[in-house]
Design an enzyme around this catalytic site. Structure first.
Site, mmCIF file in Angstrom:
data_model
loop_
_atom_site.group_PDB
_atom_site.id
_atom_site.type_symbol
_atom_site.label_atom_id
_atom_site.label_comp_id
_atom_site.label_asym_id
_atom_site.label_seq_id
_atom_site.Cartn_x
_atom_site.Cartn_y
_atom_site.Cartn_z
ATOM 1 N N ARG A 1 0.715 -1.418 -0.094
ATOM 2 C CA ARG A 1 0.035 0.083 0.014
ATOM 3 C C ARG A 1 0.964 1.136 0.045
ATOM 4 O O ARG A 1 1.934 1.339 0.720
ATOM 5 C CB ARG A 1 -1.026 -0.076 1.419
ATOM 6 N N HIS B 1 -1.284 0.100 -10.071
ATOM 7 C CA HIS B 1 -2.042 -0.606 -9.029
ATOM 8 C C HIS B 1 -2.553 -2.054 -9.679
ATOM 9 O O HIS B 1 -3.676 -2.284 -9.612
ATOM 10 C CB HIS B 1 -3.172 0.044 -8.224
#
Lengths: 317, 317
Positions: free
Chosen positions: A232, A280
């Site tokens: 993250r 991502h």
């Protein structure tokens, strides 16, 4: 939704970031589950006991009176945190599927091999029409250090081990993974970092992991180390990483996640020579592969059995 | 050469493309072999029974009267073909070492994963500051086809198998590699190509492999296939590959080898969006790792035993 829906069959509303509705429909149809597109959910609220979602709008799940189980499309569940997202008492099941782990392993192996073999430099050489071989070390001369030794970290370690790299791993609590030198807790973090040439971050977003990659921890890495963040974005203090790359102490970074996604046009990362940005995509859920995990849990729920892979929103995974 | 050389120790002249003389010196010193830089060989001609070379000048080896064995620094021996390179009757030993195979496996896995995961497109997206995820298939939905099923091809197949790809292989004569669907000979080439999404070429430079990747064979691949050439540039008809990429039939190519190295400034390859150029670095010889192979063969030669891994210059490997 198909018009000929049998109202006795379970029904699930699906909200995906990508236009993969047809794939989800096919995958659930084969498993005798009906599916409704998220945007049409209002027409079926009384029958919708299940929802499979990525980044639902605040209040949306709370407005589903029959909702009994929420399935996360991603492995992480931080997208379900925040005010008025998950209604009180409704369980959240995280996504667990072989292809989600496989995708992460592919991404990590690709980026480690790329930095190891100077591929980030050949990209620029090609643009300059420069043919200039660069010697490279043997994997046995380098250590990959993985932050986070859960399912993903262990699988990545196993795959990298095949190439002959030394493997180290760090986690909050002690963990044992075959072939991986394990470190844990704050006290052992400096030793872990000092031995790491390729730092792979697979940490979830939790209060404990926020800003873990900062000036101090970056300084603890040997000069010339590389960073790969597929966990993250919140784990990285961007200004510190940018400064460490500019100084040359960090030789490059591959960032699949950033603090604010999508990455802002103004971010310095975009144009930095030794930074590789991916949107991502380290691991994406494949409908054909993940529908089983959801379907099995729906069956368990219908049969009154306990759900598997329940998420703990406070823990963050 | 060290001044305190013991003239009873074997002496080898080393010509490397890269400035790794100190590494070679260290590696041979540990194995009781003296070494002389190629440029100083004239001062030691009477003692030089061994030479370890990459692309020696025509006539150079013939001018070494005591020469008894030639060692190739690379896995291929095509750099030793041609007029007046290898003197009649002097055996050539090809380079065989684990790290040479390992390097090739790293390169092939990197390029296959890169195309599989659209990394060649994200390079351009980054330059355009575009954050745009692209769905990808599962490895089980794609086949990697390897041209050349020798040591390198088999090792690459084994590594790719771990990721879940289907594997196919093609060779001149029938070969059996576990987990790889094998094809052989001209008759089976079309079937092999029709099933291949990622075509990996590891073929040596021989009269039979010249121009094997041409308009006909490229057409036999499914639309959207990718080419990875880490064998020899001579396998590719450049105009045909360029046309196939421009038409979109071939979705991309990673070329570590080309017909004329270094690649000419004027080559269209440099600026093609879906072409990745690397400067013949798929696999490099590591002195610390390969000196053993050379030293063992020198011992065998001194003991009157037969040499191992003799190359056949006509066959090309």
């Amino acid at each position: 939704m198909q018009n000929n829906t049998d109202s006795s069959r379970p029904l699930i509303a699906v909200k995906s970031d990508f236009d993969r509705f047809v794939e989800w429909q096919q995958a659930f149809k084969e498993r005798d589950i009906d599916i409704v597109d998220w945007r049409q959910r209002h027409q079926h609220l009384e029958r919708l006991r299940y929802a499979l979602v990525w980044q639902p709008e605040a209040g949306a799940l709370a407005d589903m009176p029959a909702l009994e189980v929420i399935f996360s499309i991603g492995a992480g569940v931080d997208h379900l945190k925040g005010e008025n997202i998950v209604p009180e008492g409704v369980p959240v099941v995280r996504m667990v599927q072989d292809s989600l782990t496989a995708g992460m392993v592919e991404y990590v192996v690709f980026q480690v091999l790329g930095f190891h073999r100077n591929m980030h430099r050949y990209i620029h050489d090609q643009r300059a029409k420069r043919w200039s071989p660069i010697p490279y070390p043997m994997p046995a001369e380098r250590t990959v250090g993985i932050l986070g030794l859960g399912v993903l970290g262990s699988a990545a370690a196993k795959a990298l081990k095949q190439f002959g790299f030394h493997l180290a791993g760090w986690s909050r609590s002690p963990k044992s993974v075959p072939g991986v030198k394990s470190f844990h807790g704050d006290a052992q973090l400096p030793d872990f970092l000092a031995a790491t040439n390729y730092l792979v971050c697979l940490l979830p977003n939790t209060p404990q992991t926020e800003g873990l990659i900062n000036r101090d921890t970056l300084s603890a890495l040997p000069s010339g180390a590389f960073i790969i963040n597929a966990g993250r974005g919140s784990a990285v203090v961007d200004d510190d990483l940018i400064a460490a790359i500019r100084s040359g102490h960090i030789a490059g970074a591959a960032l699949d996640v950033v603090n604010d996604e999508p990455l802002d046009d103004k971010s310095e990362y975009w144009e930095m020579e030794n930074v590789i940005i991916t949107p991502h995509i380290a691991s994406m859920t494949h409908p054909s592969d993940s529908a089983d995990h959801v379907a099995q849990n729906i069956r368990r729920h219908l049969d009154g059995l306990s759900l598997t892979h329940l998420a703990d929103l406070d823990r963050g995974y």
